[in-house]
Write a protein that holds these residues in place. Structure first.
Motif, PDB file in Angstrom:
ATOM      1  N   UNK A 171      -8.627   8.940   1.061  1.00 20.38           N
ATOM      2  CA  UNK A 171      -9.497   9.108   2.263  1.00 20.38           C
ATOM      3  C   UNK A 171      -9.322  10.413   2.703  1.00 20.38           C
ATOM      4  N   UNK A 172     -10.299  10.825   3.983  1.00 22.56           N
ATOM      5  CA  UNK A 172     -10.083  11.764   4.626  1.00 22.56           C
ATOM      6  C   UNK A 172      -8.748  11.619   5.244  1.00 22.56           C
ATOM      7  N   UNK A 173      -7.943  12.693   5.598  1.00 25.62           N
ATOM      8  CA  UNK A 173      -6.721  12.625   6.201  1.00 25.62           C
ATOM      9  C   UNK A 173      -5.795  12.229   5.350  1.00 25.62           C
ATOM     10  N   UNK A 174      -5.994  12.326   3.957  1.00 30.17           N
ATOM     11  CA  UNK A 174      -4.965  12.072   2.738  1.00 30.17           C
ATOM     12  C   UNK A 174      -4.411  10.535   2.707  1.00 30.17           C
ATOM     13  N   UNK A 175      -5.085   9.710   3.513  1.00 26.55           N
ATOM     14  CA  UNK A 175      -4.625   8.363   3.422  1.00 26.55           C
ATOM     15  C   UNK A 175      -5.310   7.717   2.175  1.00 26.55           C
ATOM     16  N   UNK A 176      -4.288   6.760   1.516  1.00 30.87           N
ATOM     17  CA  UNK A 176      -4.907   6.031   0.519  1.00 30.87           C
ATOM     18  C   UNK A 176      -5.591   4.704   0.783  1.00 30.87           C
ATOM     19  N   UNK A 177      -6.706   4.485   0.198  1.00 30.62           N
ATOM     20  CA  UNK A 177      -7.242   3.088   0.168  1.00 30.62           C
ATOM     21  C   UNK A 177      -7.849   2.578  -1.213  1.00 30.62           C
ATOM     22  N   UNK A 178      -8.258   1.571  -1.274  1.00 32.47           N
ATOM     23  CA  UNK A 178      -8.693   0.979  -2.374  1.00 32.47           C
ATOM     24  C   UNK A 178     -10.151   0.649  -2.651  1.00 32.47           C
ATOM     25  N   UNK A 179     -10.627  -0.008  -3.402  1.00 34.70           N
ATOM     26  CA  UNK A 179     -12.196  -0.498  -3.669  1.00 34.70           C
ATOM     27  C   UNK A 179     -12.597  -1.444  -2.654  1.00 34.70           C
ATOM     28  N   UNK A 180     -11.537  -2.210  -2.139  1.00 30.90           N
ATOM     29  CA  UNK A 180     -11.921  -3.163  -1.072  1.00 30.90           C
ATOM     30  C   UNK A 180     -11.438  -2.891   0.303  1.00 30.90           C
ATOM     31  N   UNK A 181     -12.295  -3.085   1.162  1.00 31.43           N
ATOM     32  CA  UNK A 181     -12.318  -2.804   2.753  1.00 31.43           C
ATOM     33  C   UNK A 181     -11.159  -3.932   3.217  1.00 31.43           C
ATOM     34  N   UNK A 182     -10.114  -3.529   3.073  1.00 32.40           N
ATOM     35  CA  UNK A 182      -8.795  -4.400   3.279  1.00 32.40           C
ATOM     36  C   UNK A 182      -9.052  -5.097   4.628  1.00 32.40           C
ATOM     37  N   UNK A 183      -9.116  -4.626   5.719  1.00 34.82           N
ATOM     38  CA  UNK A 183      -9.299  -5.193   6.948  1.00 34.82           C
ATOM     39  C   UNK A 183     -10.285  -6.299   7.103  1.00 34.82           C
ATOM     40  N   UNK A 184     -11.452  -5.814   6.621  1.00 32.72           N
ATOM     41  CA  UNK A 184     -12.651  -6.840   6.739  1.00 32.72           C
ATOM     42  C   UNK A 184     -12.448  -7.907   5.625  1.00 32.72           C
ATOM     43  N   UNK A 185     -11.965  -7.725   4.603  1.00 35.21           N
ATOM     44  CA  UNK A 185     -11.752  -8.921   3.640  1.00 35.21           C
ATOM     45  C   UNK A 185     -10.660  -9.672   4.131  1.00 35.21           C
ATOM     46  N   UNK A 186      -9.458  -8.966   4.790  1.00 37.35           N
ATOM     47  CA  UNK A 186      -8.551  -9.699   5.172  1.00 37.35           C
ATOM     48  C   UNK A 186      -8.996 -11.032   5.876  1.00 37.35           C
ATOM     49  N   UNK A 187      -9.957 -10.983   6.578  1.00 44.90           N
ATOM     50  CA  UNK A 187     -10.323 -11.903   7.636  1.00 44.90           C
ATOM     51  C   UNK A 187     -11.031 -13.395   6.813  1.00 44.90           C
TER      52      UNK A 187
END
Ligand code: NAD
Length: 281
Positions: A233-249
């Motif tokens: 992501x911007x700022x060099x952070x890694x993310x996946x194909x899943x929106x983690x915070x949203x799906x974790x709920x």
């Protein structure tokens, strides 16, 4: 809060088990050797190759590095693979992908001897997986099965949906889930009404290659969600194909990025190297 499936911890546990198996082989006078070939200097590939070498060192596998120039011809690469196929002291051969555009990847994969194909990409390995015979299995999907099993998640009888049909993730993933007696659906870019399909899943495997595409609208309450994607992501952070915070709920269990599927891929590569000795015997 959902259960977070800790790929880092599970892969460490696997590597410890493999370390013991490698030591047992050493005691029998067998040194396991992996040849790693990289063509060119793609920075992401160099990171992956570096991690694979480190893992080899950690568990006691000897690694031979072949760092070839970007201009290497297809014939030169095929000839190196031919030599490594013949070498009795080389158990596994790995060609880091992607290759430069002037080299035919399919031809290169097919040139690796199936008994040394630790990536599990050779057509024969895919065939043996398909008909349930012994052979190498692609590391990322094999690692996901380990993640599920070692987290106590039952696959048999479950509705499993895989998003993505690539040769290295989606297709072997579907075959492995089927082997574990899941009821498997493969969704892809031409699937109509993706949400309707994914909302049926008890186990949802996401290998779509699109950052944070899968939100809670795609997920059934209480599902297990495995995120294969890796993006910066911007700022060099890694993310996946899943929106983690949203799906974790809404889900019961989820893999984080980083620290989910990624570390398992390397652990399974090490597993395949150890198994290669048996296949060659
Ligand atoms: P790929 O691009 O080859 O395949 C993506 C698949 O997603 C395709 O089959 C396509 O049909 C499907 N797709 C694309 N858009 C879609 C949409 N809108 N709706 C439904 N399906 C859609 O990718 P891949 O090689 O399978 O990798 C997938 C992701 O996993 C990537 O982010 C990759 O970086 C990552 N990956 C991670 C590891 C790991 O070790 N963690 C290993 C391999 C790949």
């Amino acid at each position: 809060m959902p259960m977070v499936i800790d790929g880092k911890a599970i892969s460490t546990q696997m590597k410890e088990e493999l370390k013991q198996k490698v030591a047992d082989r050493k005691a029998q006078g067998i040194e396991i050797t992996l040849a790693v070939i990289q063509v060119g200097k793609d920075p992401a590939s160099s990171v992956y190759v570096g991690n694979k070498k480190k893992a080899c060192e950690y568990i006691g596998i000897r690694s031979l590095a072949f760092e070839l120039e970007e201009e290497t011809t297809e014939q030169e690469l095929l000839s190196l693979i031919g030599q490594l196929n013949e070498r009795a002291d080389v158990n596994g051969i790995l060609v880091q992908l992607p290759l430069p555009a002037h080299i035919d990847e399919d031809k290169v994969i097919a040139a690796i001897h199936p008994a040394k194909d630790v990536d599990g990409f050779h057509p024969q390995s895919v065939g043996t997986l398909c008909i349930g015979q012994p052979g190498f299995v692609s590391c990322t999907p094999a690692g996901i099965i380990q993640l599920l099993k070692r987290s106590g998640i039952e696959i048999a009888g479950k509705e499993c949906v895989v998003i993505g049909r690539s040769n290295i993730v989606g297709k072997p993933m579907a075959l492995l889930l089927l082997r574990e007696n899941g009821t498997v659906t493969v969704a892809h870019s031409r699937t109509r009404d993706l949400k309707e399909v994914t909302k049926r899943a008890d186990i949802l495997i996401v290998a779509v290659g699109k950052p944070k595409m899968i939100t809670k609208e795609y997920v059934k309450q209480g599902a297990v969600v495995i995120d294969v994607g890796i993006h910066r992501e911007e700022g060099n952070r890694l993310c996946g194909d899943v929106d983690y915070e949203d799906v974790a709920s809404v889900c019961h269990a989820i893999t984080p990025v980083p620290g989910g599927v990624g570390p398992m891929t390397i652990a399974m590569l090490m597993h395949n190297c150890v198994e290669s000795v048996k296949l060659q015997e």
